[in-house]
Design an enzyme around this catalytic site. Structure first.
Site, PDB file in Angstrom:
ATOM      1  N   TYR A 105      36.282 -53.715 -64.319  1.00 14.35           N
ATOM      2  CA  TYR A 105      37.354 -53.132 -65.118  1.00 14.35           C
ATOM      3  C   TYR A 105      37.309 -51.626 -64.883  1.00 14.35           C
ATOM      4  CZ  TYR A 105      40.092 -51.739 -69.235  1.00 14.35           C
ATOM      5  OH  TYR A 105      41.025 -51.175 -70.077  1.00 14.35           O
ATOM      6  N   ASP A 144      40.772 -55.764 -63.019  1.00 18.46           N
ATOM      7  CA  ASP A 144      41.818 -54.794 -63.321  1.00 18.46           C
ATOM      8  C   ASP A 144      41.363 -53.474 -62.709  1.00 18.46           C
ATOM      9  OD1 ASP A 144      43.530 -52.905 -64.335  1.00 18.46           O
ATOM     10  OD2 ASP A 144      43.120 -53.337 -66.443  1.00 18.46           O
TER      11      ASP A 144
END
Length: 251
Positions: A105, A144
């Site tokens: 992330y 992400d």
């Protein structure tokens, strides 16, 4: 082998919005999630046939990653090299017999770019991490990554040039990564496919009008290219401001 990645924007909230239904439906071998926003003991989430590994942020309701896997990893590593990111729970590295999985992330550089220099240093450390793993065995890197790499990856190009996630610096770091021996699986399989995004603002009607960004990726070492079979963006799946993505490899 099927790999799935999803920024759930709060795993506890996403579970109430159908996470488990999609998990059971997709039948991934490895399922990576980001932005879990919980601490140990705040959720009891398990699935038959899967082991799970969690990297919690110290700050409550913030960041964090997790991986569900059918196969027991040889080792699990939390955090990223020597940078002080462990407190944010942003990286999980699982070693398997034939490959590594890195669930990430990536830090957002923030609306005013206040965290851009931090983000760029992160990208340097992350590339070092991936290359050191790739020297041992192939890597599957997903998550992400908080950047729309090319203009085809974002709906409103002109109004977003220079904004967080679409700065020249962030896009350049992605280009450098791909030039270093890694493949963006979705774009490789769909070089000219437009209007396929993985994140939409919560502003009214934005998702319905498909005004989005493609900022979630499954990236593989070049030598896994011959194993690449299918990639997909599951934009029909709700429950988060991001949608899940998947890649299938014949290993």
């Amino acid at each position: 082998m099927k790999v799935v990645s999803w920024n759930v924007n709060g795993i506890r909230a996403c579970v109430k919005k159908g996470f488990s239904d999609f998990f059971e439906q997709v039948q991934a071998d490895i399922f990576c999630v980001q932005e879990i926003k919980c601490q140990e003991g705040q959720i009891d989430l398990s699935f038959d046939g899967y082991e799970s590994y969690w990297n919690y942020a110290e700050k409550k309701g913030y960041s964090g990653t997790a991986v569900f896997t059918k196969k027991t990893p040889l080792s699990v590593r939390y955090g990223l090299n020597d940078l002080d990111h462990e407190s944010e729970g942003r990286v999980l590295t699982l070693e398997f017999e034939e490959f590594f999985v890195v669930n990430c992330y990536t830090p957002n550089s923030q609306r005013d770019l206040a965290r851009l220099s931090f983000r760029l240093a992160w990208e340097d450390e992350l590339l070092d991490h991936l290359q050191s793993l790739d020297a041992i065995k192939p890597v599957i890197y997903c998550g992400d990554l908080n950047v729309a790499h090319e203009e085809i990856d974002i709906r409103n190009v002109k109004s977003n040039i220079g904004n967080s996630g679409f700065t020249n610096e962030e896009r350049g770091k992605m280009t450098r990564l791909l030039d270093a021996g890694f493949i963006d699986t979705f774009r490789f399989m769909n070089p000219d496919l437009k209007d396929h995004y993985t994140w939409w603002s919560y502003m009214r009607d934005v998702r319905a009008r498909n005004i989005g960004w493609r900022i979630d990726y499954i990236i593989i070492s070049e030598r896994l290219l011959s194993a690449l079979q299918i990639t997909a963006i599951h934009s029909e799946i709700m429950g988060s401001d991001h949608c899940p993505i998947s890649t299938e490899l014949e290993l």
